[in-house]
Write an enzyme that holds these catalytic residues in place. Structure first.
Site, PDB file in Angstrom:
ATOM      1  N   THR A  53       0.868  -1.173   0.000  1.00  0.00           N
ATOM      2  CA  THR A  53       0.000   0.000   0.000  1.00  0.00           C
ATOM      3  C   THR A  53       0.906   1.224   0.000  1.00  0.00           C
ATOM      4  OG1 THR A  53      -1.813   1.179   1.071  1.00  0.00           O
ATOM      5  CG2 THR A  53      -0.384  -0.109   2.527  1.00  0.00           C
ATOM      6  N   GLU A  54       0.619   2.167  -0.887  1.00  0.00           N
ATOM      7  CA  GLU A  54       1.611   3.197  -1.216  1.00  0.00           C
ATOM      8  C   GLU A  54       1.829   4.192  -0.085  1.00  0.00           C
ATOM      9  OE1 GLU A  54      -1.193   2.611  -2.899  1.00  0.00           O
ATOM     10  OE2 GLU A  54      -2.153   4.459  -3.585  1.00  0.00           O
ATOM     11  N   ASN A  55       0.984   4.150   0.942  1.00  0.00           N
ATOM     12  CA  ASN A  55       1.257   5.011   2.088  1.00  0.00           C
ATOM     13  C   ASN A  55       2.316   4.427   3.018  1.00  0.00           C
ATOM     14  OD1 ASN A  55      -1.007   3.199   2.490  1.00  0.00           O
ATOM     15  ND2 ASN A  55      -1.291   4.113   4.510  1.00  0.00           N
TER      16      ASN A  55
END
Lengths: 212, 227, 227, 212
Positions: D47-49
């Protein structure tokens, strides 16, 4: 006149490093500065191979081959230390986060150009390491070097003859004869050693100096 | 099931081809993957381009690979050392190519390859021999040189511990180029002192996420001192 | 003696000036430094340019700063959310400027500022509205857009724990922009859940070295959910 | 014909994700893919966060506001997970380290152009988030979407009318009618739903398709 010895030269630099400063000490003579940091100041040393909070050389028998400085010598860590990889370490330098970097030099020009990586001799194998990163890698770059070569030629010069490490990056030069501030309006010499006056220094370094 | 653990250094270096560009971790001997380099010498790949901070120390590791005449070119920041005799000899004989890159530009170029950056403007080296012929630009009053990524076929790195997903943690200043080299190669091979069970590494402290690592092999070796 | 611990959030935000560019950590509410934002509202600085991933959630934190009309411009990747009503109202009324930046370019531009990179070529956004008017270049067959660093006067970030040198570790995905924002501002202020003695943080696990941090303040607050 | 429902669509994508893949699932419909990953495959979700090794939604009462996905929903971690900051996370994407990224879309062109971030309406507040990074951020980018809008217009088109998210980045489109491979030499349709033949599909999507 009483030229400063290497320890006294290093002590002069050390005296000017304020409490709380983040500092990188280059290989060679600048490394000596760590031994002369005044009592009561907390100064954080950076080594570009990936450590902030570098401590002194370990006791004999306690060296760790995986804990070294940029000169590949064994070191220790102090409380508050941190490790990071090379891209982060050089980002820290390039980004201007270090307060002071102290470097050795072959030559420095009055305009702050630095030459300390390459003699330019045709048979020399070029090797730069972090020199060019250090040259631009701190808020202030100090040079610590003898004022004259063994042959008596001044190392603070109008224009560098050696290949440059960085342009207009040095702001102050500590030597065994005096300290030189490289200012836009000229060079200011101060802290001349005992027995040396400004006229004699001008002749020795062949520069138009102001007394500071 | 993901299991990147391979049984031997020999298995770890399988498939490295002649002519490959190989990132080799380490700063001096700290972080140098000796077991993988020994295996690479035995494996036989030649005509290699090596990207590393130095050009080998003494007679082991990268120096041994150079001594075995497997290296066509070295891209590094500091080849000339008191104990870089194998490189020195071949360089002076015109038998090995050299590209000298300032250490921080070397690191950032490797990082750029891993990060998908096409090129970047760096102040380091501007106005010096090492920027000759390179594109420059003044941005907000500061002078920069344009530098390009260094991508590689293989990275050989050393870490302290790893798990079967390839997650890695390092030892002190032996971390140096490991994390960025891991990100910049098509095939990243890590030798570790210890394999730990999945979940044993604190997710807050993993330095190299396993996505960057292809193979992990245990090698019990003492790091020789750099001094 | 280095002691970056300050006693209160009010002391922590001292000296932030009107017109400042302020990096605000957080992805939604995770990592949002609520105590520092409350203190900034009380402190009174206005005409701010805010750089953050979002443009405020609900009525607290960055949303409250916007509601208090202290923000002239927002640079972010994702302003429009189900609960970004304060931003939405001012934007539709033409009272607040907006620069939308793809999230990865936003992160890389902040990182570039901290790393002294003058500009970089990124593939993200090429051929889209968000690259209109920007310099482009084809490198090795791939198309890139040139992007510039985002430097700031101040960074307000949140971490899990810190020490008196300013070393920080984060909590899970609340890490998000903290480490890069810390590196990109002249004055970096971190609120932490806990101050620990110097030496308590493992040097292998420090995420933000203290060199990037100017002030640390304890704030006991529960993070409101983003969902 | 029997259009696939959302779960069946997600399951079709999930079936094609191999063991050991590193995958980012975009917000919305693609998130559903996680619920259909076949047993016995170990797939690592990004997840890109700032997290690799994302696990499922936590049990009620065990949500952690500091452990969320890119859609700002509570998630968990699996053994082998790691956290990292945004620059590192997007470097991972931009550098092409993810195997597969699955995204929703307003439109996809037969050349692989993606439009999924902005309706282009004058009153819309633009908001891109990680969409443009995801579009170029994996070795293969799959789109998961309904084949037709609610009004019956095809979403796989010759040229996108909506503002683009990325150019020539999508290689495959999963829909409720069929799966479309976007190849340099044209679009190949396969896995047509029961009761749909290639000619009917050609008419529905108004494209010159080959049967795969």
């Amino acid at each position: 006149m009483n030229k400063l010895d290497r320890d006294a030269m290093a002590a002069r630099v050390a005296r000017d490093i304020p409490d709380g400063a983040y500092v990188n000490l280059g290989i060679g003579l600048p490394t000596l500065v760590a031994d002369h940091l005044p009592e009561g100041r907390e100064i954080v040393l950076h080594t570009e191979n990936g450590l902030l909070g570098m401590g002194p050389r370990p006791a004999a028998g306690h060296e760790d081959p995986e804990l070294i400085n940029a000169g590949k010598r064994p070191v220790t860590t102090l409380p508050g230390a941190s490790f990071f990889h090379h891209a982060d370490s050089f980002a820290m330098m390039r980004g201007g986060h270090l307060d002071i970097c102290v470097l050795g030099a072959f030559e420095v020009s009055v305009g702050g150009d630095l030459a300390n990586w390459h003699t330019g001799k045709p048979d020399a194998i070029p090797a730069v390491g972090g020199a060019m990163d250090l040259a631009i890698g701190a808020k202030r770059v100090f040079v610590l070097m003898e004022a004259l070569t063994k042959e008596g030629r001044p190392k603070l010069v109008r224009e560098c003859a050696y290949p440059l490490t960085g342009r207009a990056c040095v702001s102050r030069v500590y030597t065994d004869l005096a300290t030189f501030d490289l200012r836009p309006d000229g060079v200011v010499a101060r802290d001349l050693v005992e027995g040396l006056d400004i006229d004699a220094l001008r002749r020795l370094v062949d520069l138009d100096l102001r007394a500071g | 099931m993901i299991d990147k653990i391979v049984p031997t250094p020999e298995a770890a270096v399988e498939g490295i081809r002649d002519g490959a560009t190989v990132l080799v971790g380490g700063f001096g001997t700290a972080g140098m993957p000796f077991a993988l380099l020994d295996a690479l010498i035995a494996q036989g790949a030649t005509d290699l381009t090596i990207v590393s901070n130095n050009a080998g120390n003494g007679d082991a590791g990268l120096a041994a690979l150079i001594a075995a005449r497997r290296v066509r070119k070295v891209i590094c920041s500091f080849p000339r050392q008191h104990d870089s005799w194998h490189f020195d000899r071949q360089y002076r004989a015109g038998e090995i190519e050299l590209e000298v890159v300032p250490q921080g530009n070397l690191a950032e170029r490797i990082r750029a390859a891993g990060a998908g950056i096409g090129a970047f403007f760096t102040p380091t080296g501007y106005g010096t021999l090492l920027a000759e012929g390179k594109e420059t630009r003044t941005i907000d009053g500061r002078d920069y040189v344009l530098e390009y990524p260094i991508r590689a076929d293989v990275a050989l790195i050393k870490a302290r511990a790893g798990d079967r997903h390839g997650n890695l943690v390092y030892a002190k200043t032996a971390r140096n180029f490991g994390p960025i080299m891991a990100s910049a190669a098509a095939l990243t091979i890590a030798q570790v002192s210890e394999v730990v069970p999945l979940g044993a590494l604190d997710p807050e402290c993993v330095v190299t996420p396993g996505i960057f690592v292809s193979r992990v092999v245990v090698a019990h070796e003492a790091t020789p001192p750099s001094w």
